[in-house]
Scaffold this motif. Structure first.
Motif, mmCIF file in Angstrom:
data_model
loop_
_atom_site.group_PDB
_atom_site.id
_atom_site.type_symbol
_atom_site.label_atom_id
_atom_site.label_comp_id
_atom_site.label_asym_id
_atom_site.label_seq_id
_atom_site.Cartn_x
_atom_site.Cartn_y
_atom_site.Cartn_z
ATOM 1 N N VAL A 27 -4.705 -12.476 -11.945
ATOM 2 C CA VAL A 27 -3.939 -11.817 -11.358
ATOM 3 C C VAL A 27 -3.296 -12.322 -12.500
ATOM 4 O O VAL A 27 -2.717 -13.093 -12.049
ATOM 5 C CB VAL A 27 -3.027 -11.845 -9.706
ATOM 6 N N GLN A 58 -4.364 -4.062 -12.532
ATOM 7 C CA GLN A 58 -4.643 -4.547 -11.535
ATOM 8 C C GLN A 58 -4.685 -3.859 -10.535
ATOM 9 O O GLN A 58 -4.620 -4.075 -9.782
ATOM 10 C CB GLN A 58 -3.548 -5.975 -11.622
ATOM 11 N N GLY A 106 -1.843 -9.860 -4.509
ATOM 12 C CA GLY A 106 -2.223 -10.780 -5.807
ATOM 13 C C GLY A 106 -1.991 -12.710 -5.953
ATOM 14 O O GLY A 106 -2.411 -13.147 -6.438
ATOM 15 N N LEU A 114 -10.496 -8.191 -8.010
ATOM 16 C CA LEU A 114 -9.858 -8.757 -9.658
ATOM 17 C C LEU A 114 -10.941 -9.103 -10.168
ATOM 18 O O LEU A 114 -10.773 -9.445 -11.505
ATOM 19 C CB LEU A 114 -8.866 -9.520 -9.424
ATOM 20 N N LEU A 156 -12.778 -7.015 -13.265
ATOM 21 C CA LEU A 156 -11.330 -6.788 -13.805
ATOM 22 C C LEU A 156 -11.484 -8.663 -14.936
ATOM 23 O O LEU A 156 -11.212 -8.075 -16.275
ATOM 24 C CB LEU A 156 -9.708 -6.580 -13.500
#
Length: 318
Positions: free
Chosen positions: A120, A154, A263, A303, A306
């Protein structure tokens, strides 16, 4: 389950906050509300309601006003209610924090105290819009006025994880807010974000338009920058108010709870500044549900993918 509740947050604080805490105590089991604010203010409010001793109070003497710069104020006021509440979560003395005060201050306190989840770069605000054909999660509703393609990616992952935990949707569809549904619509940011979102491990519904947020049905999650998201949200609120008609309970914003900060490494919920006691109680309920359903661990997992994709694009090992 312990929820740290900002006693001084909101236009109607502390009365609406204390009344909201009482609603939670009467209606939900297994939730302990910790009132975070001046002990004398809490004691007076509870005494006036014949509820002395019903809640633990964690003393915090300062408040961040709505007209203060949130980040500077939170840094300067170590004893501010939002900062103390976030500290309780960080130290394991509470499971989540709730405030109906300054959104910027709550975000800054959560960010400075709890930190970010891996992957994040900037947390976002998620709001559940009570759309006609089913609720829609809108991300970002105001935290980041500017957002590039990677940040929108995100938001997509975080919004999908939030929809899974808060709405119970196993595989939520994710749309990208634009000025048309065709893939080529939008500015350069939207066009680049479209490509990134299509590669994510989510059910990408493509571009959606503003009315799809109010009507629902096209996507469970709608992603956009915080500037556009906030303008759209306020427009929907105004349209609802313009009708003047009472809303059914499932569409009542008072009962849907506040916005969730996605986040940060902990559960933090922010209510509307004009929150009533019912709205405060709903915010506490949203926070408790997020903890019970593992929102933060799920976000961390989503996440993480990512992060791996970013490393791969940069030529680094996954």
């Amino acid at each position: 389950m312990r929820i740290a509740l900002d006693l001084l947050g909101g236009d109607a604080a502390p009365d609406a906050v204390v009344d909201g805490a009482l609603l939670v105590a009467d209606e939900r089991t297994g939730i302990e509300v910790l009132l975070v604010g001046p002990e004398e203010v809490a004691a007076e409010a509870l005494e006036a309601r014949g509820a002395a001793g019903r809640f633990r109070t964690v003393h915090a003497a300062q408040v961040v006003a709505m007209d203060e710069d949130p980040a500077r104020a939170v840094r300067a006021k170590r004893d501010a209610t939002v900062r103390v509440a976030a500290r309780l979560v960080r130290d394991g003395a509470a499971d989540a924090t709730v405030s109906a005060g300054s959104t910027g201050a709550a975000l800054a306190a959560a960010l400075f105290t709890l930190g970010r989840l891996p992957g994040v770069t900037r947390p976002a605000i998620a709001v559940v819009v009570p759309a006609l054909h089913g609720p829609v999660v809108l991300v970002d509703a105001g935290a980041n006025p500017d957002a590039g393609p990677d940040l929108l990616a995100q938001f997509a992952l975080a919004g999908a994880a939030f929809a899974q935990t808060s709405l119970g949707i196993a595989s939520p569809s994710v749309g990208l807010l634009s000025n048309g549904t065709e893939p080529g619509k939008g500015d350069e940011t939207r066009k680049a974000a479209y490509v990134l979102l299509a590669e994510l491990p989510v059910d990408f519904a493509g571009n959606v338009e503003g009315h799809d947020v109010a009507l629902g049905g096209r996507a469970d999650v709608v992603v956009t920058d915080g500037f556009t998201g906030n303008v759209l949200l306020k427009g929907i609120e105004g349209a609802l108010a313009m009708t003047g008609a009472p809303l059914p309970e499932r569409l009542d914003p008072e009962r849907l709870g506040g916005a969730v900060l996605l986040g940060v490494d902990g559960v933090a919920v922010v209510g509307h500044g004009s929150s009533s006691a019912r709205a405060v109680a709903s915010c506490v309920g949203v926070a408790a549900d997020a903890v019970e359903r593992g929102l933060v661990p799920r976000l961390r997992e989503s996440l993480g993918d990512l992060v791996a994709r970013r490393r791969e694009r940069a030529g680094l090992a996954r």
